[in-house]
Motif scaffolding. Structure first.
Motif, PDB file in Angstrom:
ATOM      1  N   TYR A 147       0.836  -1.207   0.000  1.00 54.14           N
ATOM      2  CA  TYR A 147       0.000   0.000   0.000  1.00 54.14           C
ATOM      3  C   TYR A 147       0.862   1.245   0.000  1.00 54.14           C
ATOM      4  N   THR A 148       0.427   2.199  -0.798  1.00 50.49           N
ATOM      5  CA  THR A 148       1.165   3.459  -0.867  1.00 50.49           C
ATOM      6  C   THR A 148       0.160   4.591  -0.962  1.00 50.49           C
ATOM      7  N   SER A 149       0.551   5.753  -0.444  1.00 50.46           N
ATOM      8  CA  SER A 149      -0.406   6.860  -0.482  1.00 50.46           C
ATOM      9  C   SER A 149      -0.412   7.504  -1.839  1.00 50.46           C
ATOM     10  N   TRP A 193       8.447  -0.773   3.207  1.00 52.58           N
ATOM     11  CA  TRP A 193       8.439   0.072   1.998  1.00 52.58           C
ATOM     12  C   TRP A 193       8.950  -0.728   0.815  1.00 52.58           C
ATOM     13  N   ILE A 194       8.735  -0.212  -0.369  1.00 57.31           N
ATOM     14  CA  ILE A 194       9.141  -0.951  -1.571  1.00 57.31           C
ATOM     15  C   ILE A 194      10.653  -1.205  -1.581  1.00 57.31           C
ATOM     16  N   THR A 195      11.420  -0.235  -1.097  1.00 58.71           N
ATOM     17  CA  THR A 195      12.879  -0.424  -1.116  1.00 58.71           C
ATOM     18  C   THR A 195      13.268  -1.639  -0.272  1.00 58.71           C
ATOM     19  N   THR A 269      21.468   6.140  -3.088  1.00 65.37           N
ATOM     20  CA  THR A 269      20.404   6.907  -2.428  1.00 65.37           C
ATOM     21  C   THR A 269      19.090   6.662  -3.162  1.00 65.37           C
ATOM     22  N   VAL A 270      18.013   6.869  -2.446  1.00 61.24           N
ATOM     23  CA  VAL A 270      16.677   6.651  -3.002  1.00 61.24           C
ATOM     24  C   VAL A 270      15.638   7.401  -2.178  1.00 61.24           C
ATOM     25  N   GLY A 271      14.541   7.749  -2.824  1.00 59.66           N
ATOM     26  CA  GLY A 271      13.372   8.234  -2.095  1.00 59.66           C
ATOM     27  C   GLY A 271      13.013   9.666  -2.370  1.00 59.66           C
ATOM     28  N   GLU A 272      13.986  10.483  -2.645  1.00 63.02           N
ATOM     29  CA  GLU A 272      13.733  11.896  -2.923  1.00 63.02           C
ATOM     30  C   GLU A 272      14.984  12.420  -3.622  1.00 63.02           C
ATOM     31  N   PRO A 273      14.870  13.572  -4.247  1.00 67.89           N
ATOM     32  CA  PRO A 273      16.077  14.105  -4.873  1.00 67.89           C
ATOM     33  C   PRO A 273      17.102  14.423  -3.788  1.00 67.89           C
ATOM     34  N   ILE A 274      18.345  14.123  -4.035  1.00 70.75           N
ATOM     35  CA  ILE A 274      19.378  14.455  -3.049  1.00 70.75           C
ATOM     36  C   ILE A 274      19.974  15.799  -3.435  1.00 70.75           C
ATOM     37  N   ASP A 295      22.320   7.388  -7.573  1.00 75.42           N
ATOM     38  CA  ASP A 295      21.080   8.061  -7.167  1.00 75.42           C
ATOM     39  C   ASP A 295      19.990   7.392  -7.992  1.00 75.42           C
ATOM     40  N   THR A 296      19.136   6.620  -7.329  1.00 79.84           N
ATOM     41  CA  THR A 296      18.206   5.734  -8.041  1.00 79.84           C
ATOM     42  C   THR A 296      16.791   6.276  -8.000  1.00 79.84           C
ATOM     43  N   TRP A 297      16.246   6.615  -9.156  1.00 82.00           N
ATOM     44  CA  TRP A 297      14.849   7.044  -9.199  1.00 82.00           C
ATOM     45  C   TRP A 297      13.966   5.844  -9.526  1.00 82.00           C
ATOM     46  N   TRP A 298      12.980   5.645  -8.691  1.00 79.91           N
ATOM     47  CA  TRP A 298      11.966   4.602  -8.934  1.00 79.91           C
ATOM     48  C   TRP A 298      10.852   4.798  -7.943  1.00 79.91           C
ATOM     49  N   GLN A 299       9.848   3.945  -7.986  1.00 80.46           N
ATOM     50  CA  GLN A 299       8.660   4.123  -7.154  1.00 80.46           C
ATOM     51  C   GLN A 299       8.130   2.760  -6.718  1.00 80.46           C
ATOM     52  N   THR A 300       7.226   2.789  -5.747  1.00 79.97           N
ATOM     53  CA  THR A 300       6.527   1.563  -5.356  1.00 79.97           C
ATOM     54  C   THR A 300       5.970   0.899  -6.611  1.00 79.97           C
ATOM     55  N   GLU A 301       5.417   1.708  -7.489  1.00 78.93           N
ATOM     56  CA  GLU A 301       4.747   1.200  -8.692  1.00 78.93           C
ATOM     57  C   GLU A 301       5.707   0.590  -9.705  1.00 78.93           C
ATOM     58  N   THR A 302       6.940   1.062  -9.743  1.00 74.42           N
ATOM     59  CA  THR A 302       7.858   0.562 -10.783  1.00 74.42           C
ATOM     60  C   THR A 302       8.576  -0.711 -10.343  1.00 74.42           C
ATOM     61  N   TRP A 397      16.599  15.245 -14.161  1.00 71.92           N
ATOM     62  CA  TRP A 397      16.606  15.916 -12.859  1.00 71.92           C
ATOM     63  C   TRP A 397      15.157  15.876 -12.361  1.00 71.92           C
ATOM     64  N   ILE A 398      14.927  15.163 -11.293  1.00 67.66           N
ATOM     65  CA  ILE A 398      13.569  15.041 -10.760  1.00 67.66           C
ATOM     66  C   ILE A 398      13.234  16.323  -9.992  1.00 67.66           C
ATOM     67  N   MET A 399      12.111  16.927 -10.327  1.00 67.27           N
ATOM     68  CA  MET A 399      11.748  18.197  -9.682  1.00 67.27           C
ATOM     69  C   MET A 399      10.781  18.003  -8.530  1.00 67.27           C
ATOM     70  N   GLY A 400      10.151  16.880  -8.454  1.00 65.69           N
ATOM     71  CA  GLY A 400       9.219  16.651  -7.347  1.00 65.69           C
ATOM     72  C   GLY A 400       7.924  16.079  -7.865  1.00 65.69           C
ATOM     73  N   ARG A 401       7.032  15.778  -6.938  1.00 63.79           N
ATOM     74  CA  ARG A 401       5.734  15.263  -7.337  1.00 63.79           C
ATOM     75  C   ARG A 401       4.975  16.345  -8.093  1.00 63.79           C
ATOM     76  N   ILE A 402       4.117  15.912  -8.966  1.00 65.13           N
ATOM     77  CA  ILE A 402       3.342  16.889  -9.720  1.00 65.13           C
ATOM     78  C   ILE A 402       2.543  17.766  -8.762  1.00 65.13           C
ATOM     79  N   GLY A 497      10.510   8.663   6.638  1.00 63.19           N
ATOM     80  CA  GLY A 497      11.337   9.828   6.372  1.00 63.19           C
ATOM     81  C   GLY A 497      10.778  10.785   5.341  1.00 63.19           C
ATOM     82  N   LYS A 498       9.575  10.548   4.874  1.00 60.74           N
ATOM     83  CA  LYS A 498       8.981  11.471   3.896  1.00 60.74           C
ATOM     84  C   LYS A 498       8.310  12.619   4.640  1.00 60.74           C
ATOM     85  N   ILE A 499       8.559  13.805   4.174  1.00 61.18           N
ATOM     86  CA  ILE A 499       7.941  14.974   4.793  1.00 61.18           C
ATOM     87  C   ILE A 499       6.462  15.006   4.430  1.00 61.18           C
TER      88      ILE A 499
HETATM   89  P1  AMP Z   1       7.764   5.608  -3.097  1.00 62.80           P
HETATM   90  O1  AMP Z   1       6.814   4.935  -4.014  1.00 62.80           O
HETATM   91  O2  AMP Z   1       7.225   5.815  -1.728  1.00 62.80           O
HETATM   92  O3  AMP Z   1       9.093   4.940  -3.094  1.00 62.80           O
HETATM   93  O4  AMP Z   1       7.977   7.076  -3.638  1.00 62.80           O
HETATM   94  C1  AMP Z   1       8.307   7.272  -4.983  1.00 62.80           C
HETATM   95  C2  AMP Z   1       8.572   8.728  -5.193  1.00 62.80           C
HETATM   96  O5  AMP Z   1       9.741   9.116  -4.459  1.00 62.80           O
HETATM   97  C3  AMP Z   1       8.866   9.085  -6.621  1.00 62.80           C
HETATM   98  O6  AMP Z   1       7.684   9.289  -7.356  1.00 62.80           O
HETATM   99  C4  AMP Z   1       9.687  10.353  -6.451  1.00 62.80           C
HETATM  100  O7  AMP Z   1       8.851  11.469  -6.229  1.00 62.80           O
HETATM  101  C5  AMP Z   1      10.476  10.078  -5.201  1.00 62.80           C
HETATM  102  N1  AMP Z   1      11.801   9.522  -5.519  1.00 62.80           N
HETATM  103  C6  AMP Z   1      12.212   8.252  -5.373  1.00 62.80           C
HETATM  104  N2  AMP Z   1      13.513   8.123  -5.705  1.00 62.80           N
HETATM  105  C7  AMP Z   1      13.946   9.334  -6.087  1.00 62.80           C
HETATM  106  C8  AMP Z   1      15.205   9.860  -6.548  1.00 62.80           C
HETATM  107  N3  AMP Z   1      16.288   9.113  -6.653  1.00 62.80           N
HETATM  108  N4  AMP Z   1      15.240  11.167  -6.871  1.00 62.80           N
HETATM  109  C9  AMP Z   1      14.151  11.941  -6.753  1.00 62.80           C
HETATM  110  N5  AMP Z   1      12.961  11.522  -6.320  1.00 62.80           N
HETATM  111  C10 AMP Z   1      12.844  10.232  -5.975  1.00 62.80           C
END
Ligand code: AMP
Length: 533
Positions: A147-149, A193-195, A269-274, A295-302, A397-402, A497-499
């Motif tokens: 489950y994810t919000s 969490w997915i990680t 690193t993972v979870g938010e832009p560093i 620096d790994t970008w991914w999501q619960t969904e991916t 460059w990830i700017m943040g959630r929409i 750790g998510k704000i």
């Molecule tokens: P979660 O599904 O809880 O892991 O959150 C996924 C969200 O975390 C993504 O949609 C991004 O907004 C953010 N995120 C995860 N990894 C990164 C990263 N390496 N850089 C920037 N944002 C990230």
């Protein structure tokens, strides 16, 4: 252990396709429980041990789970977390699908056991064989739900497959973590969490890696805990979140200097832009300028890494997750779905082709799956929900959630970009930025700042505010200058750790908080943020 516990689950009547809720501390048995479900084809859904009874109940009911696996308690920051007690409260509120509760004895303190329903893990295992043939499943049979919000209040049960999910767990362990048999791999994420699924429970074990499972927080007994564990166990690959890096950076360089970190060879690193400042600290102080950072970008969904460097092959840039991995067709597009490249201009981050570990659906809600992930571009692209831009080298460059992107006087601004600018100031430890509705500009920039020193009295400091405003103007442009800055000792964070930005938006607007705050790590901070303390 996995086979023996898998047999115990079967003896409790759990079959292929049944749902099992796992509500455990971060101990090896949590991984055993997950793998045991996988072995018999049962679908697990791990609920993070920090979630409240209400959150647990919602997840049990949504999955209609027949069994709950929990522990008497867990250890966290020197305290005992009452898992069984919380599970009992959840179960007393409904959850009629649950027939049995298996309880692992971790803390040994007194708990109530309901006769006929509750059974100790060690009793359930008693006399069970250590051999258990794996149940054959189709590649597309669900492996787990997590489950994810989302943008609405009700969490979504992200459904992952057995074959595709595992394939990407393995490929990314190899490509991004370069896993070798000589490595000691440590991902600090919780299995809630997915990680903690992909890079604790599945990826490392599927690649035969040696790994560390750690129960606790990074700052107890002191901020040297992570480095102590790395030194003691010869960790070679270390993977954590920027929020942890920033917190440990704040504690000072002298702490990691006490430990032998020479075995480390790769950091992630993972979870938010560093922010680049934290990246540089991680690189020079922890990695001793020797270790590449992924620096790994991914999501619960991916399900697995999507955009990330391949160490030693990809040239890294602090703050960028670099390029999409082989086979991943990631792009930044405008409203019409046309690709934006090289432009430093923000757009929607999308994935244009399916990939093995993509979510299958939202459990029990195909319509919500369609409307959440395929709402634009005639349903051709997967909408990640993040905004991003690409630079002159086509790096992402990830700017943040929409929903975290502000529109100030018609200009798009990433809240995370402003935060990154703020934390680059020598006096600032952490920052969170939200939009506040503004009559003329549409939205104004509202910043919450944690200073490295003492919090100014009453949370206000005119001189510092002026300085930070000019600082942000310098870093990004006058348009990004915070209109208001409020100082606090901490930020409201979930236990991962998510704000909690939604809360910050409510506070910025001066409205009463009506959201559920029980999942916050530090609920007491709310009074300070509201200017009431
Ligand atoms: P979660 O599904 O809880 O892991 O959150 C996924 C969200 O975390 C993504 O949609 C991004 O907004 C953010 N995120 C995860 N990894 C990164 C990263 N390496 N850089 C920037 N944002 C990230």
């Amino acid at each position: 252990m996995v086979c023996q516990f898998a047999n115990a689950l079967k003896a409790q009547g759990i079959n292929k396709g049944d749902r099992v809720i796992i509500y455990m501390p971060m101990i090896a048995e949590a991984v055993v429980a997950m793998q045991a479900c996988a072995r018999i084809g049962a679908i697990h859904s791990v609920v993070f041990g920090g979630f409240s009874a209400e959150a647990l109940k919602d997840r049990i009911e949504d999955t209609a789970a027949r069994l709950v696996i929990t522990a008497d308690g867990g250890h966290r920051g020197g305290k005992v977390i009452e898992l069984k007690k919380t599970a009992d409260v959840a179960l007393s509120k409904g959850c009629s699908s649950v027939e049995k509760v298996i309880v692992f004895q971790r803390t040994g303190h007194d708990i109530a056991m309901q006769s006929g329903r509750d059974i100790w893990w060690h009793d359930a295992e008693q006399g069970q064989s250590q051999q258990c043939a794996a149940e054959p499943v189709n590649a597309t049979d669900p492996l787990f739900l997590l489950y994810t919000s989302g943008s609405t209040g009700k969490p979504k049960g992200i459904q992952h497959s057995s074959g595709g999910y595992l394939l990407n767990a393995i490929t990314t362990m190899r490509w991004v973590f370069d896993i070798q048999s000589s490595d000691v791999f440590w991902c600090t994420a919780d299995v809630g969490w997915i990680t903690g699924h992909t890079y604790v429970a599945y990826g490392p074990l599927a690649t035969g890696a040696t790994m560390i499972v750690y129960e606790g927080v990074p700052t107890v007994p002191d901020a040297g805990r992570f480095w102590d564990v790395c030194a003691r166990h010869g960790v070679t690959i270390f993977y954590t979140a920027p929020t942890a890096i920033r917190a440990l950076m704040k504690a000072g360089d002298e702490i990691p200097a006490r430990y032998d970190l020479s075995k480390l060879r790769l950091l992630g690193t993972v979870g938010e832009p560093i922010n680049p400042e934290a990246w540089m600290w991680y690189h020079t102080v922890i990695g001793e300028s020797r270790c590449p950072i992924v620096d790994t970008w991914w999501q619960t969904e991916t399900g697995a890494h999507m955009i990330a460097p391949v160490p030693a092959a990809t040239v890294t840039k602090p703050g960028s997750c670099t390029q999409a991995l082989p086979g991943i067709d990631a792009a930044v597009v405008n409203e019409q779905g046309d690709e934006i490249t090289n432009a430093h201009q923000g757009g929607y981050l999308v994935i244009r082709k399916p990939w093995p570990s993509m979510l299958q659906t939202i459990w029990g809600d195909d319509e919500r799956y369609k409307s959440t992930y395929w709402p634009m571009f005639d349903g051709r692209f997967y909408l990640a929900g993040d905004s991003a831009r690409r630079d002159e080298d086509n790096y992402f460059w990830i700017m943040g959630r929409i929903d975290d992107v502000l529109n100030v006087s018609g200009h798009r601004l990433g809240t995370m970009e402003i935060e990154s600018a703020l934390v680059a100031h020598p006096a600032v430890a952490e920052a969170a930025v939200v939009g506040k509705p503004h009559e003329v500009k549409g939205e104004s920039v509202f910043a919450y700042v944690v200073l490295k020193g003492e919090r100014p009295e009453g949370g206000i400091d005119e001189a510092m505010t002026n300085e930070l405003r000019s600082w942000v103007a310098e870093q990004i442009g006058p348009i990004a200058k915070p209109d208001e800055i409020r100082y606090s000792d901490n930020l409201p964070k979930t236990r991962s750790g998510k704000i909690m930005r939604r809360l910050l938006r409510t506070i910025a607007k001066g409205e009463e908080i009506t959201q559920d705050t029980s999942t916050l790590e530090n609920e007491a901070i709310l009074l300070q943020l509201q200017g009431k303390a």
